[in-house]
Design a protein around this motif. Structure first.
Motif: not given
Length: 167
Positions: A104-114, A116-123, A126-132
């Motif tokens: 969901l760190t990846i999918i949630g970003n795609w849904v939120g930004t509407k 599909i990009s590589l943006l969720p993979f760039q950070n 840090p995003s996953w640790f916070r989300n977890f």
């Protein structure tokens, strides 16, 4: 696991249990994560409400078809016959949150930004640790205890009805 009053004991109860946990989780975790990402504001919260129905469907599908089966296969490798209920629940939560937060760190970003990009993979890390962290504590302290309490109440009600019928 094993027969326990605080856990579902039928497919119908399993659906109720999943609904309780998923509705609480999506309605708390998503707004907190988006607030941490974009800032806590009324506007950001209202934007979050627009994606919650889509995220809820995604979460339920991921639980049923990805996390559930994967955790089901992993549990016997980590749990011993003498491990108690709390140890089993904690490990189940840890494994489910790990799998779901990774996806969901990846999918949630795609849904939120509407998009599909590589943006969720760039950070990602840090995003996953916070989300977890957010998801783990919401599950451990709020969603799971409420769902287990609901199961306990359902089973107590069923026992009362059975007792009345048998008298």
């Amino acid at each position: 696991m094993y027969k326990e009053d605080r856990l579902p004991q039928s497919p119908k109860e399993g659906i109720i249990f999943l609904l309780i946990i998923s509705i609480i989780s999506v309605n708390t975790i998503a707004p907190i994560i988006i607030g941490m990402e974009l800032g806590f504001s009324k506007e950001n919260y209202l934007e979050t409400l627009k994606i919650i129905p889509i995220m809820w469907i995604i979460v339920v599908l991921l639980v049923k078809f990805v996390a559930g089966p994967l955790v089901g296969q992993l549990m016997p490798k980590f749990v011993g016959k003498t491990d108690g209920f709390n140890a089993r629940v904690l490990l189940t939560i840890l494994l489910n949150v790990t799998v779901l937060s990774l996806l969901l760190t990846i999918i949630g970003n795609w849904v939120g930004t509407k998009e599909i990009s590589l943006l969720p993979f760039q950070n990602f890390f840090p995003s996953w640790f916070r989300n977890f962290g957010v998801a783990f504590w919401i599950e451990l302290v709020i969603a799971q205890p409420i769902a287990r309490l609901a199961m306990k109440k359902i089973h107590a009600s069923q026992r009362r009805k059975a007792t009345l019928v048998n008298q």
